[in-house]
Scaffold this motif. Structure first.
Motif, PDB file in Angstrom:
ATOM      1  N   ARG A 117      -3.605   7.562 -11.627  1.00  0.00           N
ATOM      2  CA  ARG A 117      -2.997   6.373 -12.279  1.00  0.00           C
ATOM      3  C   ARG A 117      -1.376   6.659 -12.257  1.00  0.00           C
ATOM      4  O   ARG A 117      -0.676   5.920 -11.680  1.00  0.00           O
ATOM      5  N   ALA A 118      -1.137   7.851 -12.727  1.00  0.00           N
ATOM      6  CA  ALA A 118       0.413   8.146 -12.774  1.00  0.00           C
ATOM      7  C   ALA A 118       1.107   8.004 -11.298  1.00  0.00           C
ATOM      8  O   ALA A 118       2.028   7.761 -11.284  1.00  0.00           O
ATOM      9  N   GLN A 119       0.275   8.669 -10.452  1.00  0.00           N
ATOM     10  CA  GLN A 119       0.673   8.858  -9.122  1.00  0.00           C
ATOM     11  C   GLN A 119       0.719   7.368  -8.439  1.00  0.00           C
ATOM     12  O   GLN A 119       1.811   7.008  -7.465  1.00  0.00           O
ATOM     13  N   GLU A 120      -0.114   6.271  -8.905  1.00  0.00           N
ATOM     14  CA  GLU A 120      -0.065   5.059  -8.598  1.00  0.00           C
ATOM     15  C   GLU A 120       1.055   4.415  -8.933  1.00  0.00           C
ATOM     16  O   GLU A 120       2.027   3.672  -8.351  1.00  0.00           O
ATOM     17  N   ARG A 121       1.419   4.656 -10.449  1.00  0.00           N
ATOM     18  CA  ARG A 121       2.490   3.844 -10.975  1.00  0.00           C
ATOM     19  C   ARG A 121       3.997   4.552 -10.265  1.00  0.00           C
ATOM     20  O   ARG A 121       4.776   3.869 -10.037  1.00  0.00           O
ATOM     21  N   GLU A 176       4.268   2.790  -7.008  1.00  0.00           N
ATOM     22  CA  GLU A 176       4.534   1.370  -7.190  1.00  0.00           C
ATOM     23  C   GLU A 176       6.212   1.373  -7.554  1.00  0.00           C
ATOM     24  O   GLU A 176       6.963   0.468  -6.921  1.00  0.00           O
ATOM     25  N   ARG A 177       6.590   2.209  -8.524  1.00  0.00           N
ATOM     26  CA  ARG A 177       7.983   2.121  -8.704  1.00  0.00           C
ATOM     27  C   ARG A 177       8.766   2.433  -7.617  1.00  0.00           C
ATOM     28  O   ARG A 177       9.903   1.781  -7.423  1.00  0.00           O
ATOM     29  N   GLU A 234      12.492   0.495  -3.292  1.00  0.00           N
ATOM     30  CA  GLU A 234      12.793   0.514  -2.031  1.00  0.00           C
ATOM     31  C   GLU A 234      12.908  -0.826  -1.534  1.00  0.00           C
ATOM     32  O   GLU A 234      13.733  -1.390  -0.950  1.00  0.00           O
ATOM     33  N   LEU A 235      12.208  -1.786  -1.880  1.00  0.00           N
ATOM     34  CA  LEU A 235      12.038  -3.205  -1.633  1.00  0.00           C
ATOM     35  C   LEU A 235      13.428  -3.930  -2.318  1.00  0.00           C
ATOM     36  O   LEU A 235      14.195  -4.765  -1.728  1.00  0.00           O
TER      37      LEU A 235
END
Length: 149
Positions: free
Chosen positions: A107-111, A114-115, A120-121
């Motif tokens: 979950r930490a890697q996913e967060r 996402e950040r 980047e966006l």
């Protein structure tokens, strides 16, 4: 005796997360503990370089163990892989691949992803806005959408 100031410094250094398994205060709902990487029993000192902010479970599992070369790799699924025999001992001793930790690391890697994606966006959007502003300066339009050239 470890001063309150040094405790705060170590906590900040580790970002309020366990230096061994990565679980954070917000995940467990309380402050974590301090561990002597080189145990006091092995002449470890109360120094910034020897203190690790860690969860109660990792501190208890570690005990007086003093890993000389952990060499671990975090996999994309949250699982830790040992790169050396010392890393294998550390994973085994600290139970670093227990299911709740694997889920938490995943979950930490996913967060983090996402950040990073959000950042980047946001950068791309800012670049596009700057390009648009340059184009508007080069090709001005009035309120009706007509070119004033």
């Amino acid at each position: 005796m470890i001063s309150a100031r040094l405790r705060r410094e170590i906590r900040s250094l580790y970002g309020a997360c366990c230096g061994y398994c990565g679980v954070c205060e917000e995940d467990v709902g309380s402050a974590l503990t301090l561990d002597h990487f080189q145990p006091v029993a092995s002449q470890g000192q109360d120094t910034r370089e020897n203190l690790v902010y860690c969860c109660f479970a990792c501190n208890a599992f570690k005990g007086d163990y003093w890993p000389d070369d952990p060499n671990l790799r975090l996999e994309s699924d949250g699982y830790l892989t040992a790169l050396t025999p010392a890393g294998e001992r550390q994973i085994h001793l600290l139970h670093l691949n227990r299911p709740p930790l694997i889920r938490q690391r995943f979950r930490a890697q996913e967060r983090r992803l996402e950040r990073r994606t959000h950042q980047e966006l946001r950068r791309e959007l800012e670049q596009m806005e700057h390009r648009l502003q340059r184009l508007e300066r080069l090709f001005p339009f009035d309120d009706e959408g007509e070119s004033s050239l």
